[in-house]
Design an enzyme around this catalytic site. Sequence first.
Site, short mmCIF file in Angstrom:
data_model
loop_
_atom_site.label_atom_id
_atom_site.label_comp_id
_atom_site.label_asym_id
_atom_site.label_seq_id
_atom_site.Cartn_x
_atom_site.Cartn_y
_atom_site.Cartn_z
N LYS A 1 0.95 -48.12 74.20
CA LYS A 1 2.02 -47.40 74.88
C LYS A 1 3.21 -48.32 75.15
O LYS A 1 4.37 -47.91 75.04
CB LYS A 1 1.51 -46.80 76.19
N ASN B 1 7.02 -52.91 89.49
CA ASN B 1 7.17 -51.46 89.51
C ASN B 1 5.86 -50.71 89.33
O ASN B 1 5.77 -49.53 89.69
CB ASN B 1 8.14 -51.07 88.37
N TYR C 1 -1.36 -42.37 98.86
CA TYR C 1 -0.22 -43.04 98.25
C TYR C 1 0.78 -43.47 99.33
O TYR C 1 1.25 -44.62 99.32
CB TYR C 1 0.47 -42.11 97.25
N LYS D 1 1.91 -47.53 100.47
CA LYS D 1 3.26 -48.06 100.56
C LYS D 1 3.59 -48.52 101.98
O LYS D 1 4.34 -49.48 102.18
CB LYS D 1 4.27 -47.00 100.09
#
Length: 355
Positions: A78, A128, A222, A226
């Site tokens: 990918k 990222n 999630y 963070k």
Amino acid sequence: MPVASIDMGDEAVTSLFPGPFIKSQFRTKTRLPPPGTDLTSCVAIITGANSGIGLHAARHLLSLKLSHLVIAVRTLPKGELAAAWLRQDYPFAKVEVWPLEMTSYASIQAFVARVDSDLPRLDFTILNAGLMKPTFGVCTGTGHEEVIQVNFTSTYFLAILMLPLCKVKAPTVKPGRLTIVSSGTSLTAKFVNRNLRPLLASFDSVDPKGVSSAAWDPTDRYFTSKMLGHLFFVRLLDYLRGEDVIVNLVEPGMCKSSDLHRDLSGPVGLFIEGWKNLCGRKPQDGAWTYVDAVCVKGPESHGCFLMDWEIHPFTKLVYEPEGKAIMNALWEEAMAEYAFAGVRDILERSKAGSL
């Protein structure tokens, strides 16, 4: 100088809806780098850049004449497809694809070793790579829950290991640059297990000690991953010197067609995709926040959380009395988790300016 995030406690929020969300998604204009920005001779690393916002950030940097780009990816085929697309439009640049498995400490260490041996120069690093999972899962290599492992534990492990290289491989006239991708969702996480100890281990079961009302909440997991990043980053600031490496967090905004929610299906997946398509930024617009954070913003952004191209407060828990104990527990547990790689020594040398 602008006010730093750590000094903005009075402006911290616990909800993004409706005001902050509307302002961010509909009233904030995309900001491009100043005219004439030229990254000729510069070298950049972007993790998780084979798709989504990371891939658009790669294109943006190359459009500014970046000379050498390393895409760090989990799946090499990918990554090679993405690289071929980039090379076609920017044939002057060197675009490489390197393997990086964020669920494996050994892979992270191997990646850092390759940076050390293969890159004589490094200007910009953007961490990222991120993960959102519809179901609970544990990493076979570490025994920890996948979302916390990738978004928090491994990301900050990689960030610390990269600090010396960001310093020594940067041009002598400039500090190194390291940007960690965060999220505005960090401001609103429930973080239901905040008082459990050990803290990190409490994420490794679906419902630790019955603290949650549902067996698995993929969105809040999630969000919480963070939020942990904010809590840890504030403790990390004591060891970071902006004159050596400018380190900041950046929020790209909610973007259409981002690859973050690729594993979600059913009603939750359909709702999130619909919501993103209705309210999201174009991913290429969100990607400009990365470019701004890593090569436009200056020393004023060191140690800060950037949102909508501006310095923004951290999650409110950072400023609250109960936050200190949580941050201390998180820090000590993370240091113990990372002990095998000598991170305390790296951080002490960073603090002393002797990286």
